[in-house]
Design a protein around this motif. Structure first.
Motif, PDB file in Angstrom:
ATOM      1  N   ARG A 253       4.431   8.319 -17.260  1.00 52.11           N
ATOM      2  CA  ARG A 253       5.210   6.830 -17.369  1.00 52.11           C
ATOM      3  C   ARG A 253       4.721   6.295 -18.691  1.00 52.11           C
ATOM      4  N   PHE A 254       4.279   7.252 -19.769  1.00 56.02           N
ATOM      5  CA  PHE A 254       4.294   6.813 -21.081  1.00 56.02           C
ATOM      6  C   PHE A 254       3.093   5.801 -21.531  1.00 56.02           C
ATOM      7  N   ASP A 255       3.116   5.858 -22.638  1.00 55.75           N
ATOM      8  CA  ASP A 255       1.775   5.132 -23.270  1.00 55.75           C
ATOM      9  C   ASP A 255       1.861   3.489 -23.171  1.00 55.75           C
ATOM     10  N   GLU A 256       1.898   3.002 -22.187  1.00 49.68           N
ATOM     11  CA  GLU A 256       1.962   1.460 -21.907  1.00 49.68           C
ATOM     12  C   GLU A 256       1.345   1.060 -20.445  1.00 49.68           C
TER      13      GLU A 256
ATOM     14  N   ARG B 213     -11.553   8.760  -5.733  1.00 46.67           N
ATOM     15  CA  ARG B 213     -11.179   7.350  -5.069  1.00 46.67           C
ATOM     16  C   ARG B 213     -12.079   6.107  -5.559  1.00 46.67           C
ATOM     17  N   LEU B 214     -11.542   4.803  -5.698  1.00 40.37           N
ATOM     18  CA  LEU B 214     -12.427   3.756  -6.162  1.00 40.37           C
ATOM     19  C   LEU B 214     -12.200   2.806  -4.986  1.00 40.37           C
ATOM     20  N   ILE B 215     -13.084   2.190  -4.201  1.00 39.76           N
ATOM     21  CA  ILE B 215     -13.077   1.354  -2.993  1.00 39.76           C
ATOM     22  C   ILE B 215     -13.279  -0.145  -3.493  1.00 39.76           C
ATOM     23  N   SER B 216     -12.546  -1.067  -3.263  1.00 42.31           N
ATOM     24  CA  SER B 216     -12.876  -2.701  -3.576  1.00 42.31           C
ATOM     25  C   SER B 216     -13.930  -3.170  -2.525  1.00 42.31           C
ATOM     26  N   PRO B 217     -14.287  -3.977  -2.696  1.00 39.52           N
ATOM     27  CA  PRO B 217     -15.177  -4.952  -2.127  1.00 39.52           C
ATOM     28  C   PRO B 217     -14.219  -5.270  -0.897  1.00 39.52           C
ATOM     29  N   VAL B 218     -14.798  -5.728   0.307  1.00 38.35           N
ATOM     30  CA  VAL B 218     -14.163  -6.400   1.536  1.00 38.35           C
ATOM     31  C   VAL B 218     -13.445  -7.427   1.280  1.00 38.35           C
ATOM     32  N   PHE B 219     -12.124  -7.678   1.419  1.00 41.67           N
ATOM     33  CA  PHE B 219     -11.422  -9.115   1.236  1.00 41.67           C
ATOM     34  C   PHE B 219     -11.334  -9.577   2.778  1.00 41.67           C
ATOM     35  N   PRO B 220     -11.481 -10.879   2.873  1.00 45.38           N
ATOM     36  CA  PRO B 220     -11.236 -11.470   4.014  1.00 45.38           C
ATOM     37  C   PRO B 220      -9.764 -11.492   4.803  1.00 45.38           C
ATOM     38  N   ALA B 221      -9.903 -11.714   6.035  1.00 50.55           N
ATOM     39  CA  ALA B 221      -8.439 -11.837   6.664  1.00 50.55           C
ATOM     40  C   ALA B 221      -7.756 -13.092   6.219  1.00 50.55           C
ATOM     41  N   SER B 222      -6.426 -13.198   6.483  1.00 53.59           N
ATOM     42  CA  SER B 222      -5.749 -14.208   6.066  1.00 53.59           C
ATOM     43  C   SER B 222      -4.799 -14.698   7.091  1.00 53.59           C
ATOM     44  N   LYS B 223      -4.334 -15.903   7.003  1.00 54.84           N
ATOM     45  CA  LYS B 223      -3.130 -16.207   8.112  1.00 54.84           C
ATOM     46  C   LYS B 223      -1.820 -15.923   7.549  1.00 54.84           C
ATOM     47  N   GLN B 224      -1.668 -15.510   6.303  1.00 55.68           N
ATOM     48  CA  GLN B 224      -0.290 -15.118   5.662  1.00 55.68           C
ATOM     49  C   GLN B 224      -0.618 -14.040   4.625  1.00 55.68           C
ATOM     50  N   TYR B 225       0.611 -13.620   4.440  1.00 61.68           N
ATOM     51  CA  TYR B 225       0.473 -12.488   3.383  1.00 61.68           C
ATOM     52  C   TYR B 225      -0.253 -12.593   2.270  1.00 61.68           C
ATOM     53  N   ASN B 226      -1.244 -11.599   1.766  1.00 63.84           N
ATOM     54  CA  ASN B 226      -1.557 -11.571   0.497  1.00 63.84           C
ATOM     55  C   ASN B 226      -1.037 -10.726  -0.539  1.00 63.84           C
ATOM     56  N   CYS B 227      -0.916 -11.078  -1.756  1.00 64.83           N
ATOM     57  CA  CYS B 227      -0.296 -10.237  -2.808  1.00 64.83           C
ATOM     58  C   CYS B 227      -1.216  -9.578  -3.468  1.00 64.83           C
ATOM     59  N   LEU B 228      -1.020  -8.029  -3.565  1.00 60.31           N
ATOM     60  CA  LEU B 228      -2.066  -7.356  -4.442  1.00 60.31           C
ATOM     61  C   LEU B 228      -1.266  -7.002  -5.783  1.00 60.31           C
ATOM     62  N   GLN B 229      -1.848  -7.419  -6.887  1.00 59.47           N
ATOM     63  CA  GLN B 229      -1.223  -7.203  -8.471  1.00 59.47           C
ATOM     64  C   GLN B 229      -2.320  -6.459  -8.753  1.00 59.47           C
ATOM     65  N   PHE B 230      -2.102  -5.296  -9.684  1.00 61.32           N
ATOM     66  CA  PHE B 230      -2.711  -4.400 -10.535  1.00 61.32           C
ATOM     67  C   PHE B 230      -2.054  -3.926 -11.623  1.00 61.32           C
ATOM     68  N   TYR B 231      -2.816  -3.677 -12.907  1.00 64.37           N
ATOM     69  CA  TYR B 231      -2.064  -2.892 -13.828  1.00 64.37           C
ATOM     70  C   TYR B 231      -2.542  -1.368 -13.937  1.00 64.37           C
ATOM     71  N   TYR B 232      -1.629  -0.662 -14.298  1.00 62.90           N
ATOM     72  CA  TYR B 232      -1.975   0.802 -14.143  1.00 62.90           C
ATOM     73  C   TYR B 232      -1.331   1.518 -15.512  1.00 62.90           C
ATOM     74  N   HIS B 233      -1.948   2.613 -15.970  1.00 60.15           N
ATOM     75  CA  HIS B 233      -1.687   3.422 -16.947  1.00 60.15           C
ATOM     76  C   HIS B 233      -1.427   4.663 -16.818  1.00 60.15           C
ATOM     77  N   GLN B 234      -0.337   5.383 -16.955  1.00 56.58           N
ATOM     78  CA  GLN B 234      -0.077   6.742 -16.457  1.00 56.58           C
ATOM     79  C   GLN B 234       0.549   7.547 -17.381  1.00 56.58           C
ATOM     80  N   TYR B 235      -0.154   7.847 -18.603  1.00 58.43           N
ATOM     81  CA  TYR B 235       0.637   8.668 -19.853  1.00 58.43           C
ATOM     82  C   TYR B 235      -0.215   9.953 -19.894  1.00 58.43           C
ATOM     83  N   GLY B 236       0.743  10.925 -20.053  1.00 56.54           N
ATOM     84  CA  GLY B 236       0.479  12.345 -20.192  1.00 56.54           C
ATOM     85  C   GLY B 236       1.283  13.356 -19.543  1.00 56.54           C
TER      86      GLY B 236
END
Length: 778
Positions: free
Chosen positions: A250-253, A198-221
């Motif tokens: 999810r193949f090599d991409e 498990r990899l844990i992020s720093p603490v992100f502050p509260a917000s009055k509206q939705y936040n959008c989490l975007q990340f890229y992942y690679h899942q090949y094997g």
């Protein structure tokens, strides 16, 4: 559109300077070499702004060379496209020593002046690149992410290929080179099936509206275990909320994912990798970003701000789909500042060249209606094939539609595809592939406004939604785009009256619908059964209103009341309603404007309120395409009901056109579509006529006046003075998220429009910023 190439990044004007490859010919290379720079134990951050436009064969590279040596190392690479905007790049280096850095521009097949690589504003600083809510893992401190002490092993920061054959990425997502870093789990021995990292992020502050989490992942094997993502509120439950999970090959991409987060409390993100049955199960992540705005619904995209979660294929194509603007306009906004997706065919494009666009993953258990717009520009001949691809068999695509070259016209057209769940699949997701194929000629195929609608497809717009008597004394067909547009076309008003947008809630909810998830909902109720004891319409206990009761739901739930669908609105359009929500520090009632994939807040009611009915007046302004309004109520910690009543829409119609043409007065302007507006509303950057005739270049050409500026592409002839403590800066509404910042610009009235602003946060009192116009010569 060419004038964008003459705008620098520093001043955002044609008077500023930058360096570019405009003098180069096809397949030539230019190099810009730095002085010798020392990298200490703190590392070095290199930042620069670039604009990289050109064919897919071209590249912008950053190379590193050791002192007194000729050999170079590629450390960052950017593939060219036809995006005219400036973008920031930042690269962190930590290998001790003295180095030179080389910016290398490689021009591909150059066929117009638009093939140009430009660089501006190069800076360096000792230490990591400060990117706040973005992490590309290029820095050795991995942006403050930490390993979970209770797991079985740790994620590894790595570059290039992983240590195992047939699994893991070959390069990172940030730089697309073997020099860029990413985080991954190594599943070789001594790892056992089921081991967790498990990899844990720093603490992100509260917000009055939705936040959008975007990340890229690679899942090949062939033996991928599981990749899970969690959100944990600080001070909340020890059991984090699972927000994403993916299993199998999810193949090599690299794949992109976006998830909406309700950020009412400070929180962390946890990336969890689970070991599969063998060493062929490496999982990687890169480029994690927290956006302080909601994500669009999965698959929906108007391409105004970005490509959302669509991507070009990393392989198997010669050309990319690119975001473009042009004078012909997009479908979303309909003017030159709108952005669309283009498959551009030039004089050097080889016949049968392919561009392959890949959608995000779609749920195979749900029926969708996929709706999109398409058209052509120029004489280029090409085709578009849309396939559905599953992970059961990556080589067998399900053909959904093929648009031959003659299907594309010079007008935007709409199409719908029914996507029923596929049977006998080993995976619960699939994706769509958009394959553009060139045939001959010069031109482009264009796509815009992708939307996935749950369930069956709605009726397409048509030219005869209803028939009625009109002001021409003839019974006429009223098309879909003129129903619920605030303009009365039928003499009896049926085209507007049946829309149900003005509502007192005395007899029903009109056409307002609750779309809440859970038990925290809007409901219509008689006043005598709850607080307040009187509605606003009748001022009695027998009247009705819409209420969200605090007795229902749990903390952080939201109740949503959606308006009917409107086709457009005029520049003077306002929404009014009355609200009753007494209490101390109550949670907010947000009024949100929903247009395609864009979601912006147009009114916020919060804080301490007294026990009275209050009127809210919300500016809507000129909107060109269908929209809704969402009354979004948050679950409160205090025992306060949120109540609204008497919704009205005022001044939303365009200038009235009489059946007989009436001459405008001397103080009025004659609109091309008919109707009159006051002269003081002409050339004010607002489309008051409804056809832009009061704002076109011919009307607004005034040589004896200092030219104005809409700031959509640059600062025009205005200059922010550098001898002041503060500076005027140009930005888009989607780039600035603070309570003081506007949610939309004035020109386009949306998130993608630009304006200038002064950032006063954290600045001392009485600080000044000055902006100077061009010189006026009478």
């Amino acid at each position: 559109y060419k004038y964008l190439f003459y705008i620098d990044h520093t001043l955002q004007t044609e008077d500023g300077w930058f360096i570019d490859t405009s003098d180069l010919k096809s397949n030539q290379t230019a190099r810009l070499i730095s002085t010798m720079i020392s990298i200490t134990n703190h590392g070095l951050c290199i930042r620069f702004w670039y604009r990289a436009s050109g064919s897919k064969q071209g590249k912008l590279n950053l190379l590193q060379r050791i002192s007194n040596q000729q050999n170079t190392t590629l450390i960052y690479s950017i593939q060219l496209n036809f995006d005219m905007n400036w973008h920031e790049a930042f690269v962190y280096r930590e290998t001790l020593g003295n180095y030179q850095f080389i910016l290398e521009g490689i021009v591909g097949n150059k066929f117009t002046d638009l093939d140009n690589i430009a660089i501006d504003d190069i800076t360096t600083n000792e230490g990591p690149c400060s990117t706040q809510k973005f992490c590309d893992f290029e820095s050795q401190d991995i942006c403050g992410y930490v390993h979970d002490l209770s797991d079985n092993f740790n994620w590894t920061r790595h570059r290039g290929e992983t240590n195992s054959f047939g699994t893991g990425p070959s390069y990172d997502h940030t730089t697309y080179t073997t020099e860029g870093y990413y985080m991954y789990i190594e599943t070789s021995a001594p790892r056992q099936p089921g081991d967790i990292a498990r990899l844990i992020s720093p603490v992100f502050p509260a917000s009055k509206q939705y936040n959008c989490l975007q990340f890229y992942y690679h899942q090949y094997g062939i033996d991928i275990g599981a990749f899970n993502v969690y959100k944990r509120d600080v001070g909340g439950s020890l059991n984090p909320l699972k927000i994403f999970s993916s299993q199998g090959n999810r193949f090599d991409e690299w794949h992109v994912m976006e998830i909406n987060l309700l950020a009412s409390k400070p929180y962390t993100i946890i990336f969890e990798g689970v070991v599969g049955k063998s060493f062929e199960g490496d999982i990687a992540i890169d480029d994690v970003l927290i956006k302080e705005r909601p994500c669009p619904s999965v698959g929906n995209c108007d391409f105004e701000q970005s490509m959302c979660t669509y991507k070009n294929s990393e392989k198997d194509s010669e050309i990319d789909w690119i975001r473009m603007r042009s004078d012909i306009g997009d479908n979303t906004i309909g003017i030159k500042f709108g952005t669309y997706l283009a498959f551009d065919m030039t004089s050097t494009t080889v016949p049968s060249s392919r561009a392959l666009l890949i959608s995000p993953y779609l749920d195979n258990t749900v029926q969708y209606c996929f709706q999109y717009y398409y058209r052509r520009y120029g004489d280029g001949q090409g085709s578009l094939i849309i396939n559905r691809q599953t992970f059961t068999n990556m080589t067998a695509d399900d053909l959904l539609v093929k648009h031959e070259s003659n299907d594309f016209t010079n007008e935007w057209k709409i199409n719908q595809i029914v996507l029923n769940p596929l049977l006998n699949q080993t995976s619960n997701v699939y994706r769509l592939l958009f394959e553009g194929i060139s045939i001959s000629g010069v031109g482009r195929l264009m796509l815009d406004d992708f939307e996935f609608i749950n369930g069956s497809c709605p009726s397409l717009p048509n030219n005869c939604s209803i028939q009625c008597d009109t002001s021409t004394d003839l019974r006429q067909c009223i098309p879909t785009n003129q129903i619920c547009d605030f303009n009365r076309d039928c003499l009896n008003g049926d085209d507007e009256r049946l829309c149900g947008y003005d509502c007192t809630f005395e007899s029903d909810q009109c056409n307002y619908t609750d779309s809440s998830v859970g038990v925290y909902k809007w409901r219509r109720q008689r006043a005598g059964l709850s607080v307040p004891s009187m509605d606003h319409t009748t001022l009695s206990a027998n009247g009705y209103y819409m209420i969200v009761s605090t007795n229902n739901g749990t903390s952080d739930e939201r109740a949503r009341l959606l308006s009917p669908l409107f086709q457009q609105s005029s520049s003077t359009c306002e929404l009014t309603f009355f609200y009753h929500m007494p209490g101390i520090n109550i949670n907010p009632l947000e009024i949100l404007l929903l247009q395609g994939s864009q979601r912006s807040r147009i009114r916020l009611i919060q804080g301490t309120q007294t026990d009275h009915w209050y009127q809210a007046i919300v500016k809507i302004g000129r909107l060109y395409r269908p929209f809704r309004v969402d009354f979004d109520a948050s679950k409160t910690t205090t025992l306060t009901n949120i109540v609204i009543d008497d919704i009205r829409w005022i001044g939303c119609n365009l200038p009235i056109i009489n059946n007989k043409r009436v001459a405008c007065t001397t103080n009025q302007f004659q609109c091309k579509r008919g109707g009159c507006i006051d002269q003081n509303r002409v050339c004010d950057y607002t489309d008051d006529c409804g056809d832009r005739s009061d704002e076109d270049d011919l009307t607004c050409s005034r040589p004896n006046v200092i030219p104005g500026c809409d700031f959509e592409t640059n600062l025009c002839k205005f200059v922010s003075l550098s001898n002041q403590q503060l500076r005027f800066e140009r930005a888009r509404a989607d780039q600035i998220v603070h309570d003081y910042a506007p949610e939309r610009d004035h020109t386009l009235n949306n998130l993608a429009g630009s304006f200038i602003y002064v950032n006063t946060i954290g600045q001392p009192p009485n600080s000044l910023a000055h902006i100077r116009s061009s010189r006026f010569v009478p």
